[in-house]
Scaffold this active site. Structure first.
Site, PDB file in Angstrom:
ATOM      1  N   ILE A  76       0.837  -1.210   0.000  1.00 54.69           N
ATOM      2  CA  ILE A  76       0.000   0.000   0.000  1.00 54.69           C
ATOM      3  C   ILE A  76       0.869   1.256   0.000  1.00 54.69           C
ATOM      4  O   ILE A  76       0.581   2.239  -0.704  1.00 54.69           O
ATOM      5  CB  ILE A  76      -0.971  -0.017   1.201  1.00 54.69           C
ATOM      6  N   ASP A  95      11.388   2.713   6.177  1.00 55.29           N
ATOM      7  CA  ASP A  95      10.991   1.316   6.358  1.00 55.29           C
ATOM      8  C   ASP A  95      12.269   0.578   6.747  1.00 55.29           C
ATOM      9  O   ASP A  95      13.306   0.757   6.111  1.00 55.29           O
ATOM     10  CB  ASP A  95      10.418   0.756   5.034  1.00 55.29           C
ATOM     11  N   THR A 100      -4.201   5.413   7.313  1.00 56.34           N
ATOM     12  CA  THR A 100      -5.154   4.433   6.775  1.00 56.34           C
ATOM     13  C   THR A 100      -4.693   3.032   7.162  1.00 56.34           C
ATOM     14  O   THR A 100      -5.140   2.051   6.578  1.00 56.34           O
ATOM     15  CB  THR A 100      -5.246   4.509   5.233  1.00 56.34           C
ATOM     16  N   SER A 101      -3.776   2.943   8.145  1.00 56.10           N
ATOM     17  CA  SER A 101      -3.174   1.640   8.439  1.00 56.10           C
ATOM     18  C   SER A 101      -3.849   0.955   9.629  1.00 56.10           C
ATOM     19  O   SER A 101      -4.730   0.109   9.458  1.00 56.10           O
ATOM     20  CB  SER A 101      -1.680   1.800   8.642  1.00 56.10           C
ATOM     21  N   ARG A 102      -3.462   1.337  10.841  1.00 55.92           N
ATOM     22  CA  ARG A 102      -4.125   0.827  12.046  1.00 55.92           C
ATOM     23  C   ARG A 102      -4.122   1.932  13.101  1.00 55.92           C
ATOM     24  O   ARG A 102      -3.125   2.651  13.254  1.00 55.92           O
ATOM     25  CB  ARG A 102      -3.399  -0.412  12.603  1.00 55.92           C
ATOM     26  N   ASP A 133      -8.518   7.097   8.967  1.00 57.66           N
ATOM     27  CA  ASP A 133      -9.510   6.098   8.551  1.00 57.66           C
ATOM     28  C   ASP A 133      -9.591   4.990   9.590  1.00 57.66           C
ATOM     29  O   ASP A 133     -10.494   4.152   9.535  1.00 57.66           O
ATOM     30  CB  ASP A 133      -9.105   5.509   7.183  1.00 57.66           C
ATOM     31  N   GLU A 141     -11.587   2.080  17.732  1.00 54.06           N
ATOM     32  CA  GLU A 141     -12.647   1.907  16.729  1.00 54.06           C
ATOM     33  C   GLU A 141     -13.516   0.674  16.955  1.00 54.06           C
ATOM     34  O   GLU A 141     -14.658   0.612  16.480  1.00 54.06           O
ATOM     35  CB  GLU A 141     -12.047   1.840  15.310  1.00 54.06           C
ATOM     36  N   HIS A 189     -12.886   3.271   8.770  1.00 51.35           N
ATOM     37  CA  HIS A 189     -12.113   2.114   8.277  1.00 51.35           C
ATOM     38  C   HIS A 189     -12.693   1.617   6.947  1.00 51.35           C
ATOM     39  O   HIS A 189     -13.090   0.466   6.817  1.00 51.35           O
ATOM     40  CB  HIS A 189     -12.113   0.992   9.328  1.00 51.35           C
TER      41      HIS A 189
HETATM   42  P1  NAD Z   1       2.817  -4.848   3.745  1.00 49.74           P
HETATM   43  O1  NAD Z   1       3.098  -5.986   4.649  1.00 49.74           O
HETATM   44  O2  NAD Z   1       2.889  -5.062   2.259  1.00 49.74           O
HETATM   45  O3  NAD Z   1       3.764  -3.618   4.102  1.00 49.74           O
HETATM   46  C1  NAD Z   1       4.026  -3.181   5.396  1.00 49.74           C
HETATM   47  C2  NAD Z   1       5.389  -2.501   5.372  1.00 49.74           C
HETATM   48  O4  NAD Z   1       5.630  -1.921   6.654  1.00 49.74           O
HETATM   49  C3  NAD Z   1       6.544  -3.475   5.104  1.00 49.74           C
HETATM   50  O5  NAD Z   1       7.336  -2.995   4.040  1.00 49.74           O
HETATM   51  C4  NAD Z   1       7.303  -3.475   6.413  1.00 49.74           C
HETATM   52  O6  NAD Z   1       8.708  -3.674   6.229  1.00 49.74           O
HETATM   53  C5  NAD Z   1       7.001  -2.083   6.919  1.00 49.74           C
HETATM   54  N1  NAD Z   1       7.340  -1.890   8.324  1.00 49.74           N
HETATM   55  C6  NAD Z   1       7.436  -2.806   9.326  1.00 49.74           C
HETATM   56  N2  NAD Z   1       7.834  -2.220  10.458  1.00 49.74           N
HETATM   57  C7  NAD Z   1       8.005  -0.910  10.179  1.00 49.74           C
HETATM   58  C8  NAD Z   1       8.416   0.216  10.946  1.00 49.74           C
HETATM   59  N3  NAD Z   1       8.755   0.105  12.241  1.00 49.74           N
HETATM   60  N4  NAD Z   1       8.470   1.413  10.329  1.00 49.74           N
HETATM   61  C9  NAD Z   1       8.145   1.547   9.025  1.00 49.74           C
HETATM   62  N5  NAD Z   1       7.757   0.505   8.253  1.00 49.74           N
HETATM   63  C10 NAD Z   1       7.685  -0.694   8.829  1.00 49.74           C
HETATM   64  O7  NAD Z   1       1.378  -4.324   4.147  1.00 49.74           O
HETATM   65  P2  NAD Z   1       0.337  -3.511   3.241  1.00 49.74           P
HETATM   66  O8  NAD Z   1      -0.516  -4.463   2.467  1.00 49.74           O
HETATM   67  O9  NAD Z   1       1.048  -2.433   2.532  1.00 49.74           O
HETATM   68  O10 NAD Z   1      -0.607  -2.907   4.385  1.00 49.74           O
HETATM   69  C11 NAD Z   1      -0.135  -1.929   5.294  1.00 49.74           C
HETATM   70  C12 NAD Z   1      -1.134  -1.805   6.422  1.00 49.74           C
HETATM   71  O11 NAD Z   1      -2.350  -1.227   5.915  1.00 49.74           O
HETATM   72  C13 NAD Z   1      -1.599  -3.156   6.999  1.00 49.74           C
HETATM   73  O12 NAD Z   1      -0.743  -3.555   8.023  1.00 49.74           O
HETATM   74  C14 NAD Z   1      -2.988  -2.856   7.515  1.00 49.74           C
HETATM   75  O13 NAD Z   1      -2.854  -2.561   8.882  1.00 49.74           O
HETATM   76  C15 NAD Z   1      -3.412  -1.604   6.762  1.00 49.74           C
HETATM   77  N6  NAD Z   1      -4.610  -1.791   5.944  1.00 49.74           N
HETATM   78  C16 NAD Z   1      -5.657  -0.925   6.138  1.00 49.74           C
HETATM   79  C17 NAD Z   1      -6.798  -1.031   5.358  1.00 49.74           C
HETATM   80  C18 NAD Z   1      -7.961  -0.070   5.513  1.00 49.74           C
HETATM   81  O14 NAD Z   1      -9.053  -0.346   5.006  1.00 49.74           O
HETATM   82  N7  NAD Z   1      -7.797   1.061   6.178  1.00 49.74           N
HETATM   83  C19 NAD Z   1      -6.881  -2.044   4.390  1.00 49.74           C
HETATM   84  C20 NAD Z   1      -5.786  -2.906   4.227  1.00 49.74           C
HETATM   85  C21 NAD Z   1      -4.659  -2.774   5.000  1.00 49.74           C
END
Ligand code: NAD
Length: 346
Positions: free
Chosen positions: A157, A176, A233-235, A259, A264, A296
């Site tokens: 993402i 990262d 938009t992550s967690r 988001d 939540e 979300h």
């Molecule tokens: P991914 O596993 O492809 O990528 C996550 C990245 O974060 C990896 O490159 C990892 O090395 C990096 N990371 C780990 N620790 C870190 C740190 N301390 N600092 C910086 N980066 C670090 O995951 P993704 O598919 O890109 O998804 C990312 C996040 O998005 C998911 O974990 C999920 O929580 C969230 N998400 C949210 C929604 C939504 O609807 N809002 C939907 C899908 C996913």
């Protein structure tokens, strides 16, 4: 296989039923609107596998209770697994599988929509115009072209977001701990402090883990450029919301769009209009004109729901046939009870 689906919304059922009908697998699906928690585990009785979403509880007592009910697999309808006690699942002999990628672009495009909304005040303009107020005072934004966007987490993402923002003409920097070749073609890796200090917009795309919990806290906010925008938009747990409120009050933070929110679980995905919401932190946050909260929904596109449903059934089928699954998060699990699964179809 009998599959019990928790936290079912009408759209979940529609897409899972479409995938089930199109699939050669013989899977009986039971849908529950209730979220999975200690009080509702009983609904898993007789199921070989359960299917859950982001706010279902999969803490150790729930996982252990699922094992007692005979559940052999937990199928997540999401990528994130911070809400699952994987150690407890391994110990209980339950396989956990996720949907690792279901349109990263859907989430990235939503993150960009939030950046655009926050930056150009379209949320306020929309409300004003409906009241016949076409004044521009207070709606001024900044041209994104040439600005610096900081991406925390360059996974699927994060990279999709970076690619779009590069297309806007922004300079993209990222932090990262694991370097991605794909990102190196788009922007530049820097230390976390440098990314915080240099960026006009910070967008969070790392998973929630012990090492990333409240990665945006008082200290991190203080390191951010005055007036910068924060997008999550992550967690929710990645951000200390009270610290964000303080930074909005001092106007050091230029705006925030969330988001996801740490509290939540008891609110999102349900209609609470007409109720008194007791979360004073969230309510205070939403009084700021430059704070946007969505429920979300970044993943919520037709394409993503289709892939989530189809991948969930693929995970179920693979588990039925092999006792494990490519998307298993419990890789070391030696499934001793797989022979007892009723394998019908492929
Ligand atoms: P991914 O596993 O492809 O990528 C996550 C990245 O974060 C990896 O490159 C990892 O090395 C990096 N990371 C780990 N620790 C870190 C740190 N301390 N600092 C910086 N980066 C670090 O995951 P993704 O598919 O890109 O998804 C990312 C996040 O998005 C998911 O974990 C999920 O929580 C969230 N998400 C949210 C929604 C939504 O609807 N809002 C939907 C899908 C996913």
């Amino acid at each position: 296989m009998k599959l019990a689906v928790f936290s079912t919304k009408p759209y979940d059922k529609r897409y899972i039923e479409a995938a089930r009908t199109a699939s050669p697998l013989n899977i009986e699906v039971v849908y529950h609107e209730f979220p999975l928690e200690e009080d509702t585990v009983i609904l898993a009785q007789g199921a070989d596998a359960i299917c859950v979403f982001v706010n279902d509880s999969l803490k150790a007592p729930v996982v252990q209770a699922l094992a007692r009910e005979g559940v052999k697999a937990i199928l997540l309808r999401c990528a994130g697994f911070n809400h699952v006690d994987l150690v407890a699942a391994e110990k209980a002999g339950i396989m956990v599988a996720n949907v690792p990628s279901y349109s990263p672009e859907a989430v990235a495009e939503f993150a960009v929509a939030l950046i655009q909304t926050l930056n150009r005040n379209t949320h306020r303009a929309y409300n004003r115009a409906r009241e016949g107020n076409f004044a521009l005072n207070g709606l001024m934004g900044r041209t994104l072209f040439g600005k610096t966007v900081g991406i925390i987490g360059t996974g699927k993402i994060g990279i999709a977001t970076a690619r779009i923002m590069k297309g806007f003409g922004c300079k993209v920097v990222a932090f990262d701990p694991f370097v991605s070749k794909a990102f190196e073609g788009i922007g530049e890796y820097k230390g976390l402090d440098e990314v915080l200090a240099e960026s006009d917009v910070i967008s969070l795309h790392c998973p929630l883990m012990d090492s990333t919990r409240q990665i945006i806290n008082e200290e991190a906010l203080a390191k951010m450029k005055p007036g910068a925008l924060l997008i999550n938009t992550s967690r929710g747990g990645l951000v200390d919301t009270k610290a964000v409120i303080r930074a909005l009050k001092t106007q050091h933070l230029g705006g925030v769009a969330l988001d996801v929110y740490e509290g939540e679980g008891s609110l999102f995905y349900d209609d609470h209009s007409g109720e008194i919401i007791h979360d004073d932190v969230l309510m205070r946050l939403m009084t700021f004109h430059n704070a946007i909260v969505t429920g979300h929904q970044a993943f919520f596109t037709e394409e993503a729901l289709k892939e989530i449903a189809e991948c969930t059934l693929r995970n179920a089928g693979e588990f039925m046939n092999t006792g494990t699954c490519t998307n298993s998060l419990t890789k070391d699990l030696r499934l001793t009870r797989v022979e007892s699964l009723p394998v019908r179809g492929v």
